[in-house]
Design a protein around this motif. Sequence first.
Motif, mmCIF file in Angstrom:
data_model
loop_
_atom_site.group_PDB
_atom_site.id
_atom_site.type_symbol
_atom_site.label_atom_id
_atom_site.label_comp_id
_atom_site.label_asym_id
_atom_site.label_seq_id
_atom_site.Cartn_x
_atom_site.Cartn_y
_atom_site.Cartn_z
ATOM 1 N N LEU A 1 0.769 -1.139 -0.165
ATOM 2 C CA LEU A 1 -0.020 -0.037 0.018
ATOM 3 C C LEU A 1 0.703 1.318 -0.096
ATOM 4 O O LEU A 1 0.239 2.245 -0.269
ATOM 5 N N ARG A 2 2.164 1.159 0.404
ATOM 6 C CA ARG A 2 3.308 2.346 0.494
ATOM 7 C C ARG A 2 2.509 3.347 1.282
ATOM 8 O O ARG A 2 2.673 4.801 0.686
ATOM 9 N N LEU A 3 2.147 3.168 2.381
ATOM 10 C CA LEU A 3 1.592 4.035 3.615
ATOM 11 C C LEU A 3 2.645 4.003 4.595
ATOM 12 O O LEU A 3 2.448 2.988 5.354
ATOM 13 N N SER A 4 3.268 5.014 4.908
ATOM 14 C CA SER A 4 4.139 4.881 5.959
ATOM 15 C C SER A 4 3.447 4.560 7.344
ATOM 16 O O SER A 4 3.971 4.058 8.112
ATOM 17 N N PHE A 5 2.229 4.953 7.618
ATOM 18 C CA PHE A 5 1.530 4.787 8.759
ATOM 19 C C PHE A 5 1.369 3.430 8.899
ATOM 20 O O PHE A 5 1.405 2.755 9.890
ATOM 21 N N LEU A 6 0.998 2.622 7.990
ATOM 22 C CA LEU A 6 0.816 1.031 7.912
ATOM 23 C C LEU A 6 2.189 0.425 7.792
ATOM 24 O O LEU A 6 2.032 -0.639 8.233
ATOM 25 N N ASN A 7 3.100 0.921 7.388
ATOM 26 C CA ASN A 7 4.425 0.132 7.076
ATOM 27 C C ASN A 7 4.897 -0.241 8.472
ATOM 28 O O ASN A 7 5.494 -1.321 8.877
ATOM 29 N N GLY A 8 4.768 0.891 9.556
ATOM 30 C CA GLY A 8 5.463 0.628 10.720
ATOM 31 C C GLY A 8 4.265 -0.417 11.431
ATOM 32 O O GLY A 8 4.896 -1.203 12.356
ATOM 33 N N VAL A 9 3.209 -0.333 11.462
ATOM 34 C CA VAL A 9 2.352 -1.274 11.821
ATOM 35 C C VAL A 9 2.498 -2.929 11.600
ATOM 36 O O VAL A 9 2.589 -3.811 12.307
ATOM 37 N N ALA A 10 2.756 -2.904 10.209
ATOM 38 C CA ALA A 10 3.133 -4.216 9.567
ATOM 39 C C ALA A 10 4.160 -4.902 10.030
ATOM 40 O O ALA A 10 4.505 -5.880 10.553
ATOM 41 N N ILE A 11 5.330 -4.114 10.055
ATOM 42 C CA ILE A 11 6.583 -4.766 10.667
ATOM 43 C C ILE A 11 6.633 -4.740 12.117
ATOM 44 O O ILE A 11 6.985 -5.850 12.838
ATOM 45 N N ALA A 12 5.769 -4.096 12.933
ATOM 46 C CA ALA A 12 5.654 -4.203 14.485
ATOM 47 C C ALA A 12 4.856 -5.630 14.803
ATOM 48 O O ALA A 12 5.261 -6.313 15.423
ATOM 49 N N ALA A 13 3.870 -5.744 14.273
ATOM 50 C CA ALA A 13 2.950 -6.766 14.183
ATOM 51 C C ALA A 13 3.820 -8.276 13.746
ATOM 52 O O ALA A 13 3.594 -9.233 14.369
ATOM 53 N N SER A 14 4.435 -7.914 12.733
ATOM 54 C CA SER A 14 5.356 -9.329 12.152
ATOM 55 C C SER A 14 6.337 -9.569 13.221
ATOM 56 O O SER A 14 6.584 -10.574 13.487
ATOM 57 N N LEU A 15 6.999 -8.615 13.591
ATOM 58 C CA LEU A 15 8.046 -8.814 14.578
ATOM 59 C C LEU A 15 7.474 -9.634 15.673
ATOM 60 O O LEU A 15 8.101 -10.638 16.283
ATOM 61 N N THR A 16 6.240 -9.461 16.358
ATOM 62 C CA THR A 16 5.710 -9.979 17.412
ATOM 63 C C THR A 16 5.388 -11.488 17.141
ATOM 64 O O THR A 16 5.520 -12.379 17.711
ATOM 65 N N VAL A 17 4.781 -11.861 15.848
ATOM 66 C CA VAL A 17 4.658 -13.081 15.237
ATOM 67 C C VAL A 17 5.750 -13.898 15.557
ATOM 68 O O VAL A 17 5.822 -15.014 15.620
ATOM 69 N N ILE A 18 6.831 -13.201 14.775
ATOM 70 C CA ILE A 18 7.956 -14.123 14.563
ATOM 71 C C ILE A 18 8.672 -14.307 15.787
ATOM 72 O O ILE A 18 9.228 -15.566 16.249
ATOM 73 N N LEU A 19 8.529 -13.434 16.752
ATOM 74 C CA LEU A 19 9.114 -14.050 18.207
ATOM 75 C C LEU A 19 8.293 -15.038 19.036
ATOM 76 O O LEU A 19 8.808 -15.875 19.573
ATOM 77 N N THR A 20 6.784 -14.904 18.620
ATOM 78 C CA THR A 20 6.131 -15.971 19.285
ATOM 79 C C THR A 20 6.468 -17.236 18.846
ATOM 80 O O THR A 20 6.255 -18.301 19.415
ATOM 81 N N VAL A 21 6.533 -17.510 17.332
ATOM 82 C CA VAL A 21 6.801 -18.486 16.665
ATOM 83 C C VAL A 21 8.263 -19.141 17.340
ATOM 84 O O VAL A 21 8.300 -20.436 17.642
ATOM 85 N N ALA A 22 9.278 -18.216 17.152
ATOM 86 C CA ALA A 22 10.582 -18.602 17.699
ATOM 87 C C ALA A 22 10.716 -19.225 19.362
ATOM 88 O O ALA A 22 11.132 -20.316 19.452
ATOM 89 N N ALA A 23 9.713 -18.426 20.109
ATOM 90 C CA ALA A 23 9.770 -18.997 21.521
ATOM 91 C C ALA A 23 8.840 -20.345 21.475
ATOM 92 O O ALA A 23 9.273 -21.180 22.351
ATOM 93 N N SER A 24 7.973 -20.515 20.486
ATOM 94 C CA SER A 24 7.196 -21.743 20.846
ATOM 95 C C SER A 24 7.992 -22.893 20.361
ATOM 96 O O SER A 24 7.927 -24.094 20.762
ATOM 97 N N ILE A 25 9.227 -22.904 19.370
ATOM 98 C CA ILE A 25 10.006 -23.834 18.913
ATOM 99 C C ILE A 25 11.243 -24.092 19.567
ATOM 100 O O ILE A 25 12.132 -24.835 19.569
ATOM 101 N N SER A 26 11.494 -23.111 20.621
ATOM 102 C CA SER A 26 13.044 -22.994 21.288
ATOM 103 C C SER A 26 12.861 -22.774 22.850
ATOM 104 O O SER A 26 13.014 -23.887 23.521
ATOM 105 N N LEU A 27 12.269 -22.031 23.298
ATOM 106 C CA LEU A 27 11.625 -21.634 24.788
ATOM 107 C C LEU A 27 10.807 -22.747 25.440
ATOM 108 O O LEU A 27 10.925 -23.721 26.415
ATOM 109 N N LEU A 28 9.401 -23.087 24.419
ATOM 110 C CA LEU A 28 8.405 -23.936 25.050
ATOM 111 C C LEU A 28 9.241 -25.420 25.285
ATOM 112 O O LEU A 28 9.190 -26.026 26.128
ATOM 113 N N PRO A 29 9.986 -26.119 24.231
ATOM 114 C CA PRO A 29 10.433 -27.349 24.316
ATOM 115 C C PRO A 29 11.437 -27.380 25.564
ATOM 116 O O PRO A 29 11.671 -28.422 26.320
#
Length: 762
Positions: free
Chosen positions: A304-332
């Motif tokens: 969409l090339r909107l700076s307002f949404l770019n930050g939201v997209a990257i911030a939310a993606s960062l959260t999901v990446i970290l939850t996945v990483a914790a699920s396959i490392s911290l959880l076991p």
Amino acid sequence: MKTLAQWFIRRRLITVLMWLLALVGITIGATVAGSAYSNDYDVPGTESGTAETLLKEGFPNLGGNSNSIVWHTDRGTVTAAGVEQRMNEVLDEVAELPGVASVTGPYGEAGPGGTGQISADGTDRISEDERTAYATVTFEKSAEEIDAVQAQTLVDTAKAGETGGLQVELGGSAIAKTESGSAHLSEVIGVVVAAVVLFLAFGSLAASLLPIATALVSVGIAYMGIELLGHAMTVADFAPMLGMLIGLGVGIDYALFIVTRHRTGLKQGLPPEEAAARAVATTGRAVVFAGGTVCVALLGMLILRLSFLNGVAIAASLTVILTVAASISLLPALLGFIGTRALSRRERKRLAEHGPQPEPPAGLAARWSHFVQRHPRLLGGIAVAVMALLALPTLSLHLGSSDQGNNPSSATTRQAYDLLADGFGPGVNGPLTLVGELDGAADRLAFEELGDTLRATENVASVGPVSFNGSGDTGIVTLVPETSPQSQDTSDLVERLRADVLPAAESGTSLDVHVGGVTAGYDDFAQIIVDKLPLFVGVVIGLGALLLLMAFRSFAVPLKAALMNVAAVASSFGVVVAVFQWGWGSELLGLGSAGPIEPFLPVIMVSVLFGLSMDYQVFLVSRMYEEWLETGDNKRAVRVGLAETGRVINSAAVIMISVFLAFVLSGDRVIAMFGIALASAVALDAFVLRTLLVPALMHMLGGANWWLPAWLDRIMPRISIEPPADTRAKMPAQRTGGAAPGAGTAGIDTADGAEGPAGLVR
């Protein structure tokens, strides 16, 4: 994946310490750096964006944040000597506060002992009935740079002027910071409900706490990381809360699936370390796939090339990446610590006395699965009717931005908004700013005459004096509409000014006038979203359909998934429109009055729902696909798949719904909007679509569910969501329309008598 999991389990203390160190380190860094959020709706190249740029360049002294102090009396008038003296004293004190650049009020110079910073600008700050007046307080800094403590000091100083007959209220973006609710209550409620659901599902306190701990650590790191991200790019102030909302929901769910698979391994007699490793190697791969699809969908906002949404997209993606990483490392690693305590005492006792025992589907899930098989048309029709009924309000969707008139009625910002609207007309809360680019005397004369033209324009309440900057190349004039900022009539006025009034005034000159202001800016932002939304939705849903096509080697499965995504989005938006736009229960829930739907909500909702729907689609259809490959019996495949995954999907949905609804208590209208939208979407997706409409349609389609042309099967890449099975009964090629059923599997592990991705034993 299994080797990696074994490393984390064997070095579990190091793994846990690494995650805790990361949490402490990034928290310290974020605390030192502070936050730097920015709600920048400006879109370069739009009318309002150009007006904002010209205003900043031509009038740099107007860059500070402005807020209002409004006072009202029912006894006499605001021009009475007692009221004037008291409010002049209050405004004098406000003018002396640190960070305040100026105070502009209705009374002229301050009274005896005043600072002289209160300047007269006519009686337009006193209502016609002389019962309401207001002053403008301008800070030296922008709203983003003003902290809540500084804003609260202003509120306390102004409120000290209240008496029995004099009401004082404040409005403005800085003042709003004093009313922002704490997310802590919503976090606690969501986590507590999730813990209760997990305990009921597992019967083990240790097992139920692990998903909570994993999600909290990963979301905590993400939350602090988003604060640091705000220093590098534009990040909206609601991005951390949105990330937390998504992270807690998917993080607990992902851990739920892995812990369920781990418990299954323990019940099969596997040692705890082996059970945990297999859980990560099987269901963990499905979690990585599901998390990846969520991130891809979220990052789709970048197109969409909107700076307002770019930050939201990257911030939310960062959260999901970290939850996945914790699920396959911290959880076991944590599973390695608790050993067999992942099972309840009764389960451990039964395992010790009788050894591993098969657990065939039973209970409500199995009975429901049989019921759907017997009545697919009736239940499918009911599901379609429910989704269509809930989607109807979406037809009246009005995109715009809520303002302080939508705040709860008890908020000082809402009361200030209402007092101004009652005393001066609703348009005073959202004036339009017309900024002109001037080149010579002819342009200046045309701009000066513009005021008379504007006053004669329909729906214009008042027009302020024309002002020019020092160099004379920029002029501004403020226009107050007769209608509120959120009114469609105000948006129509903006369009009429741009299309008819201003072009006529500019005729014969080089004058170029741009319309800015609250309503104009929101309308421009919403229009950009609406114009690009079809492309965005097409890309996101098309990508999901392509992934499912490659995973399940079927036309029907991705087609149904695409339709289900559209249905879930439309119906959840219907709920949002009814609650927030129509106001059905919004005041009762403490969410303020009715208003438009935030323009960025559709984009973020489509992104998040795409990922969440993919989760449930994969967990449900994978088990059906496995059974189809082994038996070739579509009815059995659908029945068994629904019976064996239904309980886990429903438990995961209840957790997500609880977490999302808890954020309604955050006190933030935007976050509450996300919470209700996502909670309703997950509820409809899990309880209507995945457990009712999807299996009903699959029963009606029969073997056509799994049809794929042989030539397409040969050339299409293959996706393995989980490791390929060691053994599987093969069916004749003709049963799948030419494609060998074993050739294009989703890779679901059935060796060791195992399970589908949801982690349930057949």
